[in-house]
Structures are given as structure tokens and as C-alpha cells.
Design a protein around this motif. Structure first.
Motif, PDB file in Angstrom:
ATOM      1  N   PHE A  58       0.831  -1.200   0.000  1.00  0.00           N
ATOM      2  CA  PHE A  58       0.000   0.000   0.000  1.00  0.00           C
ATOM      3  C   PHE A  58       0.871   1.257   0.000  1.00  0.00           C
ATOM      4  O   PHE A  58       0.616   2.205  -0.737  1.00  0.00           O
ATOM      5  CB  PHE A  58      -0.939  -0.003   1.211  1.00  0.00           C
ATOM      6  N   ARG A  59       1.937   1.244   0.802  1.00  0.00           N
ATOM      7  CA  ARG A  59       2.833   2.410   0.852  1.00  0.00           C
ATOM      8  C   ARG A  59       3.495   2.669  -0.486  1.00  0.00           C
ATOM      9  O   ARG A  59       3.677   3.811  -0.885  1.00  0.00           O
ATOM     10  CB  ARG A  59       3.908   2.212   1.918  1.00  0.00           C
ATOM     11  N   VAL A  71       2.341   2.078  -3.389  1.00  0.00           N
ATOM     12  CA  VAL A  71       1.377   2.576  -4.365  1.00  0.00           C
ATOM     13  C   VAL A  71       0.960   4.011  -4.052  1.00  0.00           C
ATOM     14  O   VAL A  71       0.707   4.812  -4.944  1.00  0.00           O
ATOM     15  CB  VAL A  71       0.121   1.672  -4.408  1.00  0.00           C
ATOM     16  N   THR A  72       0.923   4.364  -2.772  1.00  0.00           N
ATOM     17  CA  THR A  72       0.408   5.671  -2.391  1.00  0.00           C
ATOM     18  C   THR A  72       1.438   6.777  -2.357  1.00  0.00           C
ATOM     19  O   THR A  72       1.080   7.943  -2.329  1.00  0.00           O
ATOM     20  CB  THR A  72      -0.270   5.605  -1.003  1.00  0.00           C
ATOM     21  N   ARG A  73       2.720   6.421  -2.321  1.00  0.00           N
ATOM     22  CA  ARG A  73       3.730   7.475  -2.341  1.00  0.00           C
ATOM     23  C   ARG A  73       5.000   6.968  -3.003  1.00  0.00           C
ATOM     24  O   ARG A  73       5.245   5.780  -3.080  1.00  0.00           O
ATOM     25  CB  ARG A  73       4.039   7.983  -0.939  1.00  0.00           C
TER      26      ARG A  73
END
Length: 116
Positions: free
Chosen positions: A61-62, A64-66
Motif C-alpha cells: 500500500f505504501r 502505491v500511495t507514495r
């Protein structure tokens, strides 16, 4: 974990480079059920598997988000830690994609992993 440990499955774990981020290793599995294999009882998951799964999901998730452009080292460290944690559970890559470059051309092939 289940497809690498259950006797019903034949699985290879293949190391590939993350698209657009050659320094990042990713894994994919190729699994099949041989003819004549029998359904076995579900295996008991080892202690820590659920926590490791959650950690992998948080990292995914990390990523993909930053952008990890400024923390590439952190991502490499986490990848190394996760590889060791998976190995402790008996999950290791069995093959790797090797690419050979010649001029403007590239040829990739899958080869067995030599003992590391």
C-alpha cells in the motif's frame, strides 16, 4: 505459503524485477496440480504468517500511495527483511528471470536459482 507446502501443488517462485523499478525484486508463482493428486487436509499455518502477510500488504500500500524515490534504501531493507522472514517459513525463490542485453535487443529467460 499454502501452495508451497501442500503436497497437492507443484509451485515455482520466480524472482522478477518490478516494472519501472529495476532495483526492486518482486516474486510471482507458477503453480499447477499434477494429475492424480489428492485433496489433502488444510495445513496449519505457522506462527507469524498472518503478521507477515499484514506487513507485506502495508508495504504494498505504501509503495502505491507514495514515491519511494527518497527512501529507496528503506524499501531495499524491507525487501531484504521480508525475504529472510519468508525463508524462515520455508518460502524461497526457486527460479529467477535473467536478461541479457545486446545493443538494442534484450533476451530474458527463466533459470533455476543457485544456492545463495
Amino acid at each position: 505459503w499454502h501452495i508451497t507446502k501442500a503436497p497437492r501443488y507443484c509451485t515455482d517462485i520466480i524472482s522478477v524485477r518490478e516494472f519501472g523499478s529495476a532495483e526492486t525484486e518482486d516474486w510471482m508463482t507458477v503453480t499447477f496440480v499434477p494429475g492424480g493428486s489428492h485433496i489433502s487436509a488444510p495445513l496449519v499455518e505457522p506462527r507469524g504468517l498472518l503478521a507477515l502477510t499484514a506487513r507485506c500488504d502495508r508495504m504494498r500500500f505504501r509503495t502505491v500511495t507514495r514515491s519511494f524515490g527518497d527512501t529507496k534504501r528503506e524499501l531495499e531493507d524491507v525487501n531484504r527483511e521480508l525475504t529472510h522472514a519468508l525463508a524462515a517459513l520455508g518460502i524461497r525463490k526457486t527460479q529467477i528471470v535473467v536478461t541479457k542485453y545486446e545493443g538494442q535487443a534484450a533476451l530474458s529467460r527463466v533459470v533455476p536459482v543457485m544456492d545463495e
